[in-house]
Design an enzyme around this catalytic site. Structure first.
Site, PDB file in Angstrom:
ATOM      1  N   HIS A 289      25.851  14.318 -27.972  1.00 22.35           N
ATOM      2  CA  HIS A 289      24.609  14.522 -27.758  1.00 22.35           C
ATOM      3  C   HIS A 289      24.267  15.780 -28.372  1.00 22.35           C
ATOM      4  O   HIS A 289      25.017  16.565 -28.657  1.00 22.35           O
ATOM      5  CB  HIS A 289      24.128  14.658 -26.217  1.00 22.35           C
ATOM      6  CG  HIS A 289      25.049  15.635 -25.160  1.00 22.35           C
ATOM      7  ND1 HIS A 289      24.616  16.681 -25.231  1.00 22.35           N
ATOM      8  CD2 HIS A 289      26.021  15.305 -24.430  1.00 22.35           C
ATOM      9  CE1 HIS A 289      25.285  17.411 -24.411  1.00 22.35           C
ATOM     10  NE2 HIS A 289      26.191  16.539 -23.686  1.00 22.35           N
TER      11      HIS A 289
ATOM     12  N   ASP B 284      16.671  22.735 -15.251  1.00 20.26           N
ATOM     13  CA  ASP B 284      17.586  21.959 -15.542  1.00 20.26           C
ATOM     14  C   ASP B 284      19.011  22.496 -16.112  1.00 20.26           C
ATOM     15  O   ASP B 284      19.014  23.094 -16.992  1.00 20.26           O
ATOM     16  CB  ASP B 284      16.989  21.165 -17.275  1.00 20.26           C
ATOM     17  CG  ASP B 284      17.780  20.060 -17.608  1.00 20.26           C
ATOM     18  OD1 ASP B 284      18.866  19.566 -17.058  1.00 20.26           O
ATOM     19  OD2 ASP B 284      17.403  19.745 -18.662  1.00 20.26           O
TER      20      ASP B 284
ATOM     21  N   ARG C 154      29.919  19.349 -18.852  1.00 13.97           N
ATOM     22  CA  ARG C 154      29.037  19.833 -19.460  1.00 13.97           C
ATOM     23  C   ARG C 154      28.558  21.263 -18.568  1.00 13.97           C
ATOM     24  O   ARG C 154      28.647  21.259 -17.352  1.00 13.97           O
ATOM     25  CB  ARG C 154      27.584  19.070 -19.319  1.00 13.97           C
ATOM     26  CG  ARG C 154      26.386  19.364 -20.003  1.00 13.97           C
ATOM     27  CD  ARG C 154      25.370  18.253 -20.405  1.00 13.97           C
ATOM     28  NE  ARG C 154      24.805  17.599 -19.183  1.00 13.97           N
ATOM     29  CZ  ARG C 154      25.291  16.450 -18.905  1.00 13.97           C
ATOM     30  NH1 ARG C 154      26.039  15.532 -19.573  1.00 13.97           N
ATOM     31  NH2 ARG C 154      24.572  15.592 -17.703  1.00 13.97           N
TER      32      ARG C 154
ATOM     33  N   HIS D  86      12.115  17.311 -20.660  1.00 14.43           N
ATOM     34  CA  HIS D  86      12.076  17.251 -22.010  1.00 14.43           C
ATOM     35  C   HIS D  86      10.993  17.434 -22.788  1.00 14.43           C
ATOM     36  O   HIS D  86       9.980  16.851 -22.722  1.00 14.43           O
ATOM     37  CB  HIS D  86      12.851  16.035 -22.796  1.00 14.43           C
ATOM     38  CG  HIS D  86      14.305  15.569 -22.162  1.00 14.43           C
ATOM     39  ND1 HIS D  86      14.693  14.483 -22.501  1.00 14.43           N
ATOM     40  CD2 HIS D  86      15.255  16.512 -21.676  1.00 14.43           C
ATOM     41  CE1 HIS D  86      16.058  14.570 -21.809  1.00 14.43           C
ATOM     42  NE2 HIS D  86      16.351  15.796 -21.305  1.00 14.43           N
TER      43      HIS D  86
ATOM     44  N   HIS E  77      24.348   9.571 -18.463  1.00 10.06           N
ATOM     45  CA  HIS E  77      23.223   9.262 -17.519  1.00 10.06           C
ATOM     46  C   HIS E  77      23.271   8.645 -16.092  1.00 10.06           C
ATOM     47  O   HIS E  77      22.739   8.045 -15.512  1.00 10.06           O
ATOM     48  CB  HIS E  77      21.814   8.505 -18.327  1.00 10.06           C
ATOM     49  CG  HIS E  77      21.534   9.429 -19.289  1.00 10.06           C
ATOM     50  ND1 HIS E  77      20.565   8.626 -20.236  1.00 10.06           N
ATOM     51  CD2 HIS E  77      21.495  10.398 -19.594  1.00 10.06           C
ATOM     52  CE1 HIS E  77      20.303   9.657 -21.244  1.00 10.06           C
ATOM     53  NE2 HIS E  77      20.691  10.525 -20.820  1.00 10.06           N
TER      54      HIS E  77
ATOM     55  N   GLU F 292      23.121  23.259 -23.607  1.00 14.00           N
ATOM     56  CA  GLU F 292      23.902  22.333 -22.933  1.00 14.00           C
ATOM     57  C   GLU F 292      25.070  21.758 -23.649  1.00 14.00           C
ATOM     58  O   GLU F 292      25.082  20.392 -23.752  1.00 14.00           O
ATOM     59  CB  GLU F 292      23.152  21.409 -22.066  1.00 14.00           C
ATOM     60  CG  GLU F 292      22.162  20.630 -22.937  1.00 14.00           C
ATOM     61  CD  GLU F 292      21.075  19.765 -22.119  1.00 14.00           C
ATOM     62  OE1 GLU F 292      21.822  18.759 -21.429  1.00 14.00           O
ATOM     63  OE2 GLU F 292      19.987  19.815 -22.115  1.00 14.00           O
TER      64      GLU F 292
ATOM     65  N   TYR G 211      33.285  14.904 -23.196  1.00 12.71           N
ATOM     66  CA  TYR G 211      33.536  13.855 -22.397  1.00 12.71           C
ATOM     67  C   TYR G 211      34.555  12.840 -22.990  1.00 12.71           C
ATOM     68  O   TYR G 211      34.708  12.314 -23.984  1.00 12.71           O
ATOM     69  CB  TYR G 211      32.177  12.812 -22.223  1.00 12.71           C
ATOM     70  CG  TYR G 211      30.865  13.827 -21.965  1.00 12.71           C
ATOM     71  CD1 TYR G 211      30.645  14.185 -20.882  1.00 12.71           C
ATOM     72  CD2 TYR G 211      30.186  14.361 -23.452  1.00 12.71           C
ATOM     73  CE1 TYR G 211      29.522  15.268 -20.747  1.00 12.71           C
ATOM     74  CE2 TYR G 211      29.344  15.129 -23.194  1.00 12.71           C
ATOM     75  CZ  TYR G 211      28.789  15.629 -21.761  1.00 12.71           C
ATOM     76  OH  TYR G 211      27.773  16.457 -21.655  1.00 12.71           O
TER      77      TYR G 211
ATOM     78  N   GLU H   5      25.258  23.706 -18.741  1.00 12.50           N
ATOM     79  CA  GLU H   5      23.954  23.946 -18.987  1.00 12.50           C
ATOM     80  C   GLU H   5      22.999  24.813 -18.345  1.00 12.50           C
ATOM     81  O   GLU H   5      22.873  25.161 -17.154  1.00 12.50           O
ATOM     82  CB  GLU H   5      22.875  22.383 -18.846  1.00 12.50           C
ATOM     83  CG  GLU H   5      21.647  22.479 -19.205  1.00 12.50           C
ATOM     84  CD  GLU H   5      21.028  21.065 -18.963  1.00 12.50           C
ATOM     85  OE1 GLU H   5      21.660  20.127 -18.214  1.00 12.50           O
ATOM     86  OE2 GLU H   5      19.948  20.801 -19.809  1.00 12.50           O
TER      87      GLU H   5
ATOM     88  N   ASP I  44      24.444  17.529 -12.929  1.00 13.77           N
ATOM     89  CA  ASP I  44      23.195  18.074 -13.575  1.00 13.77           C
ATOM     90  C   ASP I  44      21.830  17.756 -12.717  1.00 13.77           C
ATOM     91  O   ASP I  44      21.549  16.594 -12.467  1.00 13.77           O
ATOM     92  CB  ASP I  44      23.124  17.068 -14.703  1.00 13.77           C
ATOM     93  CG  ASP I  44      21.914  17.332 -15.815  1.00 13.77           C
ATOM     94  OD1 ASP I  44      21.175  18.127 -15.526  1.00 13.77           O
ATOM     95  OD2 ASP I  44      22.005  16.862 -17.050  1.00 13.77           O
TER      96      ASP I  44
ATOM     97  N   ASP J 150       1.023  -1.138  -0.242  1.00 15.58           N
ATOM     98  CA  ASP J 150      -0.126  -0.005  -0.039  1.00 15.58           C
ATOM     99  C   ASP J 150       0.884   1.179  -0.056  1.00 15.58           C
ATOM    100  O   ASP J 150       0.195   2.240   0.312  1.00 15.58           O
ATOM    101  CB  ASP J 150      -1.066  -0.007   1.256  1.00 15.58           C
ATOM    102  CG  ASP J 150      -0.234  -0.276   2.614  1.00 15.58           C
ATOM    103  OD1 ASP J 150       1.060  -0.275   2.541  1.00 15.58           O
ATOM    104  OD2 ASP J 150      -0.911  -0.076   3.688  1.00 15.58           O
TER     105      ASP J 150
ATOM    106  N   HIS K 204      17.030  21.115 -25.447  1.00  9.34           N
ATOM    107  CA  HIS K 204      15.567  20.554 -25.615  1.00  9.34           C
ATOM    108  C   HIS K 204      14.779  21.744 -25.020  1.00  9.34           C
ATOM    109  O   HIS K 204      15.208  22.569 -24.424  1.00  9.34           O
ATOM    110  CB  HIS K 204      15.400  19.166 -25.054  1.00  9.34           C
ATOM    111  CG  HIS K 204      16.094  19.189 -23.679  1.00  9.34           C
ATOM    112  ND1 HIS K 204      15.292  19.597 -22.434  1.00  9.34           N
ATOM    113  CD2 HIS K 204      17.287  18.985 -23.060  1.00  9.34           C
ATOM    114  CE1 HIS K 204      15.923  19.792 -21.336  1.00  9.34           C
ATOM    115  NE2 HIS K 204      17.394  19.125 -21.704  1.00  9.34           N
TER     116      HIS K 204
END
Ligand code: GLY
Ligand code: MN
Ligand code: MN
Length: 435
Positions: A346, A267, A402, A357, A239, A381, A385, A404, A256, A36, A350
């Site tokens: 990347h 973000d 990075r 996103h 990620h 951003e 890397y 951003e 991030d 629950d 966005h």
């Protein structure tokens, strides 16, 4: 009352775009974690955008055409459940408080919806978003088909309601921009707090805890996404979110993290030295990423299309990779053959809004990148890397950076909503030196 006028105006906009037909927009279900206990509840962004209503087990139905109406289905008042789980509006109070034309108990949905769907020319619904809702909506359509001999017409045109609402969500209102500025300010304060707090030998999750503290103490309801707190080589995992390693003297820390305030995401990524001082190769790469971000932000204005900031960032990064001897050949060759992808894999941003996103197409119907328009909000951003590899000088190994920011397109150019998060080498080192 003013904010409910905003939601009502959005429903009217959707009615105008629909022209005719009925839209069915359920909110998200509660998700059981075990027995629950539930995961923290988060309403569906489309439902919330049009209703302002945060309770689970709710559905919004909008009728366009000659007799336009907004109708809410929601949970009943329930003294027993309210003792355990807290306040519920119930249909009557929700109708009055949120300015719906009609409201019903969610328990009446299956019967009332048949009357609302019957003889409508068109259904607007997010097909494929939820198997449960798909089955239920198709069940209603089939129940109406069974009444065909009584002259009942079933909507024979089903269209995704999201394609209409996405375009609305893409252009933020003053009310939304105010919320996004506040969300950005909270997240910026959290990044500055983390820079003041972080020291060698701490654990990544100790720094993450500082973020949560700053988010909640300022009224944000949740992180907008799982925070990435990545020391040293972990920053090269895009990620990464284990957030459980020790921060080493001499390493960089990439964070991030952003918060959600009344539904709106911030973000931000910042990268800074754990010991407060950028070392040689770290500083070179940091300055390069910062320059690429500045070039990208300079392109955020209504004269440019969506991809212009990405192209500008890539141009600076590719030249920098050549100058730092990370890539061979000319900048043009590196851009052409894609060698830059070893270090930058990347895109540069966005849309940002209710979802991190956020909703909205990136190309127009002719297949071209869409032009930037005043009151769009997006992230910028770029990053770099560098994993250990034979073709890379060892001094650069495991540097992951990075930077951003969240940016609003304005009439004059753009506004950096997250400008309060310190960013230059000098400002970061000064902030960290004063601790
Ligand atoms: N934090 C998710 C992103 O930067 O896209
Ligand atoms: Mn982002
Ligand atoms: Mn991010």
């Amino acid at each position: 009352m003013k904010i409910f006028a905003e939601f009502k105006a959005r429903r009217q906009n959707l009615i105008n775009l629909m022209v005719e037909g009925v839209a069915i927009i359920p909110t998200s279900p509660e998700a059981i974690r075990n027995r629950d206990s539930h995961y923290p509840y988060r309403f569906d962004s489309y439902f919330y955008y049009l209703s302002g209503f945060k309770e689970p087990e709710s559905v919004l139905v909008i009728l366009a055409g000659p007799e336009p109406k907004s109708i809410l289905f929601c949970r009943d008042k329930d003294t027993e459940r309210e003792i355990w789980d807290g306040f519920r509006y119930g249909a009557e109070a929700a109708k009055a408080e949120f300015s719906f034309d009609e409201a019903y108990s969610i328990n009446e949905l299956d019967t009332v919806i048949l009357k609302l769907l019957a003889n409508q020319p068109k259904l607007f619904y997010s097909l494929g978003e939820s198997a449960n809702w798909d089955a239920r909506v198709m069940g209603w359509m089939n129940a109406l088909r069974a009444q065909a001999r009584s002259g009942v017409h079933v909507p024979d045109d089903v269209s995704d309601v999201r394609q209409l609402v996405d375009e609305m969500r893409l252009i933020k209102s003053p009310f939304e921009i105010d919320l996004m500025r506040r969300s950005a300010n909270i997240a910026a304060a959290a990044h500055n707090r983390a820079m003041r707090f972080a020291k060698p030998n701490m654990l990544e999750y100790e720094v993450e805890a500082e973020f949560l503290h700053e988010f909640y103490r300022n009224g944000a309801q949740a992180p907008a996404y799982t925070s990435i707190v990545a020391g040293g080589a972990n920053a090269c995992t895009l990620h990464y979110n284990a957030n459980n390693c020790e921060l080493k003297n001499g390493d960089l820390l990439l964070i991030d993290a952003g918060c959600e305030l009344d539904g709106y995401a911030s973000d931000i990524t910042r990268t800074f030295p754990v010991n407060g001082k950028f070392a040689g190769a770290q500083k070179d790469v940091y300055e390069l990423v910062l320059a690429s971000q500045a070039a990208a932000i300079a392109k955020v204005n209504t004269s440019n299309h969506w991809n212009a900031p990405h192209e500008a960032a890539l141009d600076v990064l590719a030249q920098g990779f050549v100058d730092l001897k990370l890539c061979k050949g000319s900048k043009e060759a590196v851009l052409e053959n894609g060698d830059y992808r070893q270090f930058y894999m990347h895109r540069t941003g966005h849309w940002l809004g209710l979802d991190v996103h956020d909703a909205g197409e990136y190309k127009d119907k002719t297949g071209n990148w869409r032009m930037l328009v005043q009151n769009m909000t997006l992230t910028v951003e770029p990053g770099c890397y560098i994993r250990p590899a034979e073709n890379v000088p060892e001094a650069f190994w495991n540097i992951g950076i990075r930077i951003e920011d969240d940016v609003l397109v304005t009439q004059a150019g753009c506004e950096i909503l997250t400008k309060n998060a310190v960013k230059s080498v000098a400002d970061i080192e000064a902030l960290m030196a004063n601790q």
